[in-house]
Design a protein around this motif. Structure first.
Motif, PDB file in Angstrom:
ATOM      1  N   GLU A  26       0.783  -0.910   0.146  1.00 11.48           N
ATOM      2  CA  GLU A  26       0.326  -0.491   0.167  1.00 11.48           C
ATOM      3  C   GLU A  26       0.780   1.296   0.143  1.00 11.48           C
ATOM      4  OE1 GLU A  26      -2.740  -0.216  -0.568  1.00 11.48           O
ATOM      5  OE2 GLU A  26      -3.156  -2.078  -0.556  1.00 11.48           O
ATOM      6  N   ASN A  27       0.446   2.016  -0.426  1.00 12.24           N
ATOM      7  CA  ASN A  27       0.991   3.908  -0.324  1.00 12.24           C
ATOM      8  C   ASN A  27       0.607   4.218   0.548  1.00 12.24           C
ATOM      9  OD1 ASN A  27       2.261   5.551  -0.748  1.00 12.24           O
ATOM     10  ND2 ASN A  27       0.869   6.865  -3.016  1.00 12.24           N
ATOM     11  N   ASP A  28       0.636   3.682   1.888  1.00 15.08           N
ATOM     12  CA  ASP A  28       0.913   4.755   3.134  1.00 15.08           C
ATOM     13  C   ASP A  28       1.988   4.248   3.292  1.00 15.08           C
ATOM     14  OD1 ASP A  28       1.363   1.576   4.283  1.00 15.08           O
ATOM     15  OD2 ASP A  28      -1.353   1.669   3.862  1.00 15.08           O
ATOM     16  N   PRO A  29       2.865   5.002   4.960  1.00 12.51           N
ATOM     17  CA  PRO A  29       4.099   4.893   5.592  1.00 12.51           C
ATOM     18  C   PRO A  29       3.710   3.273   6.269  1.00 12.51           C
ATOM     19  CG  PRO A  29       2.451   6.354   6.757  1.00 12.51           C
ATOM     20  CD  PRO A  29       1.066   6.233   5.745  1.00 12.51           C
ATOM     21  N   LYS A  30       3.110   2.837   6.454  1.00 11.61           N
ATOM     22  CA  LYS A  30       4.188   1.573   6.469  1.00 11.61           C
ATOM     23  C   LYS A  30       4.047   0.430   5.872  1.00 11.61           C
ATOM     24  CE  LYS A  30       2.607  -3.251   9.161  1.00 11.61           C
ATOM     25  NZ  LYS A  30       3.483  -3.980   8.190  1.00 11.61           N
ATOM     26  N   ARG A  63       8.703  -0.314  14.704  1.00 10.43           N
ATOM     27  CA  ARG A  63       7.951   0.625  15.252  1.00 10.43           C
ATOM     28  C   ARG A  63       7.958   1.692  16.285  1.00 10.43           C
ATOM     29  NH1 ARG A  63      10.887  -3.752  18.931  1.00 10.43           N
ATOM     30  NH2 ARG A  63      12.764  -2.529  19.148  1.00 10.43           N
ATOM     31  N   GLN A  64       9.019   2.469  14.844  1.00  8.45           N
ATOM     32  CA  GLN A  64       8.466   3.991  14.596  1.00  8.45           C
ATOM     33  C   GLN A  64       7.915   5.049  13.221  1.00  8.45           C
ATOM     34  OE1 GLN A  64      12.831   5.540  14.923  1.00  8.45           O
ATOM     35  NE2 GLN A  64      13.548   3.570  15.428  1.00  8.45           N
ATOM     36  N   ILE A  65       7.503   3.414  12.372  1.00  3.72           N
ATOM     37  CA  ILE A  65       6.379   3.993  12.106  1.00  3.72           C
ATOM     38  C   ILE A  65       4.621   4.400  12.227  1.00  3.72           C
ATOM     39  CG2 ILE A  65       5.436   3.234   9.245  1.00  3.72           C
ATOM     40  CD1 ILE A  65       8.478   3.797   9.393  1.00  3.72           C
ATOM     41  N   SER A  66       3.791   5.047  11.811  1.00  2.00           N
ATOM     42  CA  SER A  66       2.538   5.217  12.759  1.00  2.00           C
ATOM     43  C   SER A  66       2.027   5.990  11.539  1.00  2.00           C
ATOM     44  CB  SER A  66       2.526   6.266  13.844  1.00  2.00           C
ATOM     45  OG  SER A  66       2.985   7.489  13.058  1.00  2.00           O
ATOM     46  N   GLU A  68      -0.470   8.607  10.614  1.00  2.43           N
ATOM     47  CA  GLU A  68      -0.185   9.430  11.016  1.00  2.43           C
ATOM     48  C   GLU A  68       1.084  10.580  10.141  1.00  2.43           C
ATOM     49  OE1 GLU A  68       0.468   9.187  14.766  1.00  2.43           O
ATOM     50  OE2 GLU A  68      -0.710   8.467  13.389  1.00  2.43           O
ATOM     51  N   MET A  69       1.840   9.817  10.055  1.00  5.92           N
ATOM     52  CA  MET A  69       3.314  10.382  10.118  1.00  5.92           C
ATOM     53  C   MET A  69       3.720  11.215   8.754  1.00  5.92           C
ATOM     54  SD  MET A  69       5.590   7.171   9.647  1.00  5.92           S
ATOM     55  CE  MET A  69       7.665   7.719  10.296  1.00  5.92           C
ATOM     56  N   SER A  70       4.374  12.307   9.160  1.00  7.87           N
ATOM     57  CA  SER A  70       4.950  12.685   7.586  1.00  7.87           C
ATOM     58  C   SER A  70       5.945  12.031   7.059  1.00  7.87           C
ATOM     59  CB  SER A  70       5.104  14.262   7.901  1.00  7.87           C
ATOM     60  OG  SER A  70       6.027  14.615   9.022  1.00  7.87           O
ATOM     61  N   GLN A  71       5.459  13.146   5.354  1.00  6.73           N
ATOM     62  CA  GLN A  71       6.350  12.293   4.988  1.00  6.73           C
ATOM     63  C   GLN A  71       8.232  12.892   5.239  1.00  6.73           C
ATOM     64  OE1 GLN A  71       6.361  12.678   0.338  1.00  6.73           O
ATOM     65  NE2 GLN A  71       3.908  12.558   0.469  1.00  6.73           N
ATOM     66  N   ARG A  72       8.589  13.412   5.788  1.00  9.01           N
ATOM     67  CA  ARG A  72       9.627  14.077   6.527  1.00  9.01           C
ATOM     68  C   ARG A  72       9.284  13.010   7.474  1.00  9.01           C
ATOM     69  NH1 ARG A  72      13.794  16.796   4.847  1.00  9.01           N
ATOM     70  NH2 ARG A  72      12.587  18.131   3.634  1.00  9.01           N
ATOM     71  N   GLU A  73       9.089  12.598   8.243  1.00  9.55           N
ATOM     72  CA  GLU A  73       8.863  11.416   8.996  1.00  9.55           C
ATOM     73  C   GLU A  73       9.420  10.529   8.729  1.00  9.55           C
ATOM     74  OE1 GLU A  73       6.544  14.052  13.223  1.00  9.55           O
ATOM     75  OE2 GLU A  73       5.511  12.662  11.397  1.00  9.55           O
ATOM     76  N   LEU A  74       8.758   9.850   7.335  1.00  2.67           N
ATOM     77  CA  LEU A  74       9.135   8.322   7.186  1.00  2.67           C
ATOM     78  C   LEU A  74      10.655   8.367   6.592  1.00  2.67           C
ATOM     79  CD1 LEU A  74       7.737   6.016   6.310  1.00  2.67           C
ATOM     80  CD2 LEU A  74       7.140   6.628   4.222  1.00  2.67           C
ATOM     81  N   ASN A  76      12.660   9.990   7.094  1.00  4.17           N
ATOM     82  CA  ASN A  76      14.259   9.718   8.389  1.00  4.17           C
ATOM     83  C   ASN A  76      14.198   8.491   8.892  1.00  4.17           C
ATOM     84  OD1 ASN A  76      14.337  12.401   7.615  1.00  4.17           O
ATOM     85  ND2 ASN A  76      13.755  13.026   9.508  1.00  4.17           N
ATOM     86  N   VAL A  77      13.025   7.782   9.148  1.00  2.78           N
ATOM     87  CA  VAL A  77      13.547   6.517   9.887  1.00  2.78           C
ATOM     88  C   VAL A  77      13.719   5.144   8.496  1.00  2.78           C
ATOM     89  CG1 VAL A  77      11.624   4.786  11.001  1.00  2.78           C
ATOM     90  CG2 VAL A  77      11.258   7.182  11.232  1.00  2.78           C
ATOM     91  N   CYS A  78      13.506   5.053   7.254  1.00  2.00           N
ATOM     92  CA  CYS A  78      14.171   5.004   6.386  1.00  2.00           C
ATOM     93  C   CYS A  78      14.943   5.162   6.201  1.00  2.00           C
ATOM     94  CB  CYS A  78      13.086   5.198   5.141  1.00  2.00           C
ATOM     95  SG  CYS A  78      11.503   4.312   5.575  1.00  2.00           S
ATOM     96  N   ALA A  79      15.741   6.441   6.292  1.00  2.67           N
ATOM     97  CA  ALA A  79      17.016   6.345   5.665  1.00  2.67           C
ATOM     98  C   ALA A  79      18.132   5.566   7.045  1.00  2.67           C
ATOM     99  CB  ALA A  79      17.603   8.447   5.650  1.00  2.67           C
ATOM    100  N   ALA A  80      17.293   6.059   8.599  1.00  2.00           N
ATOM    101  CA  ALA A  80      17.862   5.576   9.218  1.00  2.00           C
ATOM    102  C   ALA A  80      18.507   4.096   9.292  1.00  2.00           C
ATOM    103  CB  ALA A  80      17.289   6.247  10.761  1.00  2.00           C
ATOM    104  N   MET A  81      17.038   3.301   8.687  1.00  2.00           N
ATOM    105  CA  MET A  81      17.404   1.868   8.655  1.00  2.00           C
ATOM    106  C   MET A  81      18.115   1.611   7.682  1.00  2.00           C
ATOM    107  SD  MET A  81      14.359  -0.702   8.025  1.00  2.00           S
ATOM    108  CE  MET A  81      14.404  -0.013   5.776  1.00  2.00           C
ATOM    109  N   LEU A  82      18.129   2.471   6.600  1.00  2.00           N
ATOM    110  CA  LEU A  82      19.049   1.808   5.913  1.00  2.00           C
ATOM    111  C   LEU A  82      20.827   2.041   5.739  1.00  2.00           C
ATOM    112  CD1 LEU A  82      17.349   4.035   2.770  1.00  2.00           C
ATOM    113  CD2 LEU A  82      17.718   1.168   2.997  1.00  2.00           C
ATOM    114  N   ASP A  83      21.000   2.921   7.277  1.00  2.00           N
ATOM    115  CA  ASP A  83      22.353   3.442   7.587  1.00  2.00           C
ATOM    116  C   ASP A  83      23.217   2.402   8.222  1.00  2.00           C
ATOM    117  OD1 ASP A  83      22.434   5.875   6.896  1.00  2.00           O
ATOM    118  OD2 ASP A  83      22.149   7.057   8.356  1.00  2.00           O
TER     119      ASP A  83
END
Length: 336
Positions: A26-30, A63-66, A68-74, A76-83
């Motif tokens: 799906e095209n949502d945060p999760k 666990r950090q995905i919700s 209602e999170m913004s694209q910027r927040e998503l 940042n979480v994805c980038a941190a995971m890739l690091d």
């Protein structure tokens, strides 16, 4: 001869269409997070070598995905995971940002100064042929500075530089701070230093979604430059540092296998994974290492290439302030 770039495209297209179903998200945060994690899970090539538990990484960052999170927040979480992959070839690209793993170079001191070399060794008199700068040091040693394998490198450019330096007793090729680029430029450059077909190394590509689904090593070769081109058969020193990455890392690996070549300076920064790109539902692009490149002895080169024994040296900053590049001076002494 088909280039490594063409061959890589073929094997990746095959591996990404191997016999397993394509998941939809799906095209949502999760959905976007899961799509990104799954692409890496099925196609990234260095999990075993780096000891990464990708399932644990999912547990930590999901666990950090919700909703209602913004694209910027998503992002940042994805980038941190890739690091967590610790890979300079991994980038997530959105319209507003590009993620990157910086510690490949930020954890190490800077030990190349362009002005130091050009001012104190060549009095700003280096010649230039497309992406190369070249000149003759006082000791009658040729010098070629190639700052990026992304810069154009034509056969005529190589002829011009090598012809000009033909009377020199040896050649220094300075690839410090070379971040890589087009692998076909590696082929062109190396072809000037060999007299017969040469084994450059091996490729291993993914052939299925499991972390250990790899092909057997596939050898790839390079032939000497065509008849009539200017060749170089005298000694060569390749000058490297921790900011020598990707295609430049591959160049150093291949040159080290030649009998007339010495590698001096610091260990290269690595980055041997051939990159591939994909996309997640939101439209962000993901670039990652999908094919491992081994040296001619079958050793992984992802973590960098060591200098030839006895040839490791750093830049002395105090002497640099006095106009002396201790790394270049080391390369010069190797011809004595």
């Amino acid at each position: 001869m088909k280039t490594i770039k063409y061959f890589f495209t073929v094997i990746i297209l095959f591996s990404l269409t191997a016999c397993h179903s394509v998941k939809e998200f799906e095209n949502d945060p999760k959905g976007n997070f899961d799509a990104l994690w799954t692409i890496i899970d099925e196609h990234y090539c260095f999990f075993e070598q780096k000891g990464i538990d990708w399932d644990e990484v999912y547990k930590e960052y999901s666990r950090q995905i919700s909703p209602e999170m913004s694209q910027r927040e998503l992002f940042n979480v994805c980038a941190a995971m890739l690091d967590e992959l610790k890979d300079g070839h991994v980038n997530l690209t959105a319209s507003f940002d590009v993620s990157r793993y910086n510690k490949w170079w930020s954890d190490y001191p800077q030990n190349y100064d362009e002005r130091l070399v050009e001012e104190h060794y060549f009095n700003f008199g280096l010649h230039q042929a497309s992406g190369m700068k070249y000149g003759v040091l006082q000791e009658n040693i040729g010098y070629i500075r190639y700052a990026s394998f992304s810069s154009p490198l034509g056969e005529g450019n190589l002829d011009a530089a090598l012809s000009y330096l033909a009377t020199c007793q040896g050649l220094i090729i300075d690839v410090r701070d070379n971040g890589g680029g087009d692998i076909t430029n590696v082929d062109k450059f190396v072809a000037r230093f060999i007299t017969e077909r040469h084994l450059m190394g091996y490729l291993i590509h993914k052939k299925g979604p499991a972390h250990n689904d790899f092909s057997d090593p596939y050898p790839y070769y390079i032939d000497p430059a065509p008849t009539g081109r200017i060749m170089w058969g005298k000694p060569v020193v390749v000058l490297t540092n921790r900011s020598t990455f990707s295609a430049a890392n591959n160049f150093v690996s291949v040159m080290k296998s030649l009998p007339q070549v010495i590698i001096a300076g610091d260990k290269t920064g690595g980055g041997s994974g051939m990159p591939f790109t994909s996309e997640i539902p939101i439209g962000w692009g993901i670039r990652f290492s999908a094919c491992s490149v081994l040296d001619s002895n079958g050793n992984i080169t992802e973590y960098g290439i060591d200098p030839t024994e006895g040839c490791k040296i750093d830049l002395d900053k105090d002497l640099a302030a006095a106009g002396i590049d201790t790394m270049l001076e080391k390369a010069i002494t190797l011809f004595k």
